[in-house]
Motif scaffolding. Structure first.
Motif, PDB file in Angstrom:
ATOM      1  N   GLU A   1       0.864  -1.183   0.000  1.00  0.00           N
ATOM      2  CA  GLU A   1       0.000   0.000   0.000  1.00  0.00           C
ATOM      3  C   GLU A   1       0.901   1.234   0.000  1.00  0.00           C
ATOM      4  OE1 GLU A   1      -3.632  -1.163   2.868  1.00  0.00           O
ATOM      5  OE2 GLU A   1      -1.644  -1.507   3.697  1.00  0.00           O
ATOM      6  N   ASP A   2       0.468   2.284  -0.683  1.00  0.00           N
ATOM      7  CA  ASP A   2       1.224   3.524  -0.658  1.00  0.00           C
ATOM      8  C   ASP A   2       0.698   4.417   0.465  1.00  0.00           C
ATOM      9  OD1 ASP A   2      -1.088   4.856  -1.594  1.00  0.00           O
ATOM     10  OD2 ASP A   2      -0.403   4.820  -3.665  1.00  0.00           O
ATOM     11  N   GLN A   3       1.324   5.584   0.658  1.00  0.00           N
ATOM     12  CA  GLN A   3       0.940   6.488   1.738  1.00  0.00           C
ATOM     13  C   GLN A   3      -0.518   6.927   1.651  1.00  0.00           C
ATOM     14  OE1 GLN A   3       2.776   7.634   4.477  1.00  0.00           O
ATOM     15  NE2 GLN A   3       4.118   5.963   3.886  1.00  0.00           N
ATOM     16  N   THR A   4      -1.015   7.138   0.440  1.00  0.00           N
ATOM     17  CA  THR A   4      -2.408   7.550   0.261  1.00  0.00           C
ATOM     18  C   THR A   4      -3.353   6.453   0.725  1.00  0.00           C
ATOM     19  OG1 THR A   4      -1.789   8.938  -1.615  1.00  0.00           O
ATOM     20  CG2 THR A   4      -4.114   8.341  -1.422  1.00  0.00           C
ATOM     21  N   GLU A   5      -3.069   5.217   0.351  1.00  0.00           N
ATOM     22  CA  GLU A   5      -3.913   4.086   0.769  1.00  0.00           C
ATOM     23  C   GLU A   5      -3.851   3.893   2.282  1.00  0.00           C
ATOM     24  OE1 GLU A   5      -3.789   1.074  -2.998  1.00  0.00           O
ATOM     25  OE2 GLU A   5      -1.891   1.465  -1.975  1.00  0.00           O
ATOM     26  N   LEU A   6      -2.657   4.052   2.865  1.00  0.00           N
ATOM     27  CA  LEU A   6      -2.533   3.913   4.311  1.00  0.00           C
ATOM     28  C   LEU A   6      -3.325   5.006   5.031  1.00  0.00           C
ATOM     29  CD1 LEU A   6       1.249   2.988   4.529  1.00  0.00           C
ATOM     30  CD2 LEU A   6      -0.692   1.466   4.989  1.00  0.00           C
ATOM     31  N   MET A   7      -3.325   6.219   4.496  1.00  0.00           N
ATOM     32  CA  MET A   7      -4.097   7.302   5.101  1.00  0.00           C
ATOM     33  C   MET A   7      -5.595   7.043   4.978  1.00  0.00           C
ATOM     34  SD  MET A   7      -4.275   9.973   6.899  1.00  0.00           S
ATOM     35  CE  MET A   7      -2.711  10.801   7.005  1.00  0.00           C
ATOM     36  N   GLN A   8      -6.033   6.505   3.862  1.00  0.00           N
ATOM     37  CA  GLN A   8      -7.443   6.159   3.701  1.00  0.00           C
ATOM     38  C   GLN A   8      -7.847   5.079   4.705  1.00  0.00           C
ATOM     39  OE1 GLN A   8      -7.579   5.090  -0.455  1.00  0.00           O
ATOM     40  NE2 GLN A   8      -8.022   7.184  -1.097  1.00  0.00           N
ATOM     41  N   LYS A   9      -6.976   4.103   4.907  1.00  0.00           N
ATOM     42  CA  LYS A   9      -7.253   3.048   5.886  1.00  0.00           C
ATOM     43  C   LYS A   9      -7.311   3.653   7.285  1.00  0.00           C
ATOM     44  CE  LYS A   9      -4.767  -0.762   5.596  1.00  0.00           C
ATOM     45  NZ  LYS A   9      -3.750  -1.812   5.874  1.00  0.00           N
ATOM     46  N   PHE A  10      -6.374   4.555   7.603  1.00  0.00           N
ATOM     47  CA  PHE A  10      -6.376   5.238   8.900  1.00  0.00           C
ATOM     48  C   PHE A  10      -7.710   5.949   9.129  1.00  0.00           C
ATOM     49  CE2 PHE A  10      -6.011   9.512  10.751  1.00  0.00           C
ATOM     50  CZ  PHE A  10      -5.722   9.183  12.056  1.00  0.00           C
ATOM     51  N   LYS A  11      -8.165   6.695   8.135  1.00  0.00           N
ATOM     52  CA  LYS A  11      -9.429   7.426   8.258  1.00  0.00           C
ATOM     53  C   LYS A  11     -10.602   6.483   8.453  1.00  0.00           C
ATOM     54  CE  LYS A  11      -7.891  11.510   5.756  1.00  0.00           C
ATOM     55  NZ  LYS A  11      -8.000  12.308   4.529  1.00  0.00           N
ATOM     56  N   ALA A  12     -10.614   5.368   7.739  1.00  0.00           N
ATOM     57  CA  ALA A  12     -11.712   4.396   7.870  1.00  0.00           C
ATOM     58  C   ALA A  12     -11.712   3.747   9.253  1.00  0.00           C
ATOM     59  CB  ALA A  12     -11.592   3.329   6.791  1.00  0.00           C
ATOM     60  N   LEU A  13     -10.548   3.511   9.804  1.00  0.00           N
ATOM     61  CA  LEU A  13     -10.450   2.867  11.122  1.00  0.00           C
ATOM     62  C   LEU A  13     -10.742   3.839  12.263  1.00  0.00           C
ATOM     63  CD1 LEU A  13      -7.196   0.786  10.612  1.00  0.00           C
ATOM     64  CD2 LEU A  13      -9.500  -0.135  10.918  1.00  0.00           C
ATOM     65  N   ASN A  14     -10.590   5.121  12.008  1.00  0.00           N
ATOM     66  CA  ASN A  14     -10.690   6.104  13.087  1.00  0.00           C
ATOM     67  C   ASN A  14     -11.810   7.111  12.860  1.00  0.00           C
ATOM     68  OD1 ASN A  14      -8.265   5.480  14.877  1.00  0.00           O
ATOM     69  ND2 ASN A  14      -7.421   5.434  12.821  1.00  0.00           N
ATOM     70  N   ILE A  15     -12.905   6.669  12.291  1.00  0.00           N
ATOM     71  CA  ILE A  15     -14.074   7.534  12.119  1.00  0.00           C
ATOM     72  C   ILE A  15     -14.647   7.832  13.486  1.00  0.00           C
ATOM     73  CG2 ILE A  15     -16.412   7.710  11.201  1.00  0.00           C
ATOM     74  CD1 ILE A  15     -15.511   5.904   8.904  1.00  0.00           C
ATOM     75  N   VAL A  16     -14.853   9.097  13.739  1.00  0.00           N
ATOM     76  CA  VAL A  16     -15.366   9.507  15.059  1.00  0.00           C
ATOM     77  C   VAL A  16     -16.877   9.566  15.027  1.00  0.00           C
ATOM     78  CG1 VAL A  16     -15.323  11.306  16.808  1.00  0.00           C
ATOM     79  CG2 VAL A  16     -13.275  10.802  15.485  1.00  0.00           C
TER      80      VAL A  16
END
Length: 82
Positions: A67-82
């Protein structure tokens, strides 16, 4: 890309509390990293904290989960939805 813990792991328990995504768990023989939860600490830190605390350097990029940085950031956002 997600990270993985190799068979050289000595189960020292250093990495487990460091993971902000709770991607690390105890496996049958060594600790394991869930590639669906691992963001290499993107969104939290500059570098993966599990790698920084591992005394024997047994954590490495997982070639099966590239995964590239963009994909990792998208995964981060999906895992950390408030």
């Amino acid at each position: 890309m997600a990270l993985l813990i190799t068979n050289e792991c000595i189960n020292c328990d250093m990495c487990l509390p460091e993971c902000p995504n709770t991607a690390i768990s105890e496996g049958k023989k060594v600790y394991e990293i869930d590639p669906e939860r691992c963001t290499e600490c993107v969104g939290f830190y500059e570098a993966p904290t599990c790698m920084a605390v591992c005394p024997i350097n047994c954590i490495e990029p997982d070639p099966a989960h590239i995964e590239d940085q963009t994909e990792l950031m998208q995964k981060f956002k999906a895992l950390n939805i408030v």
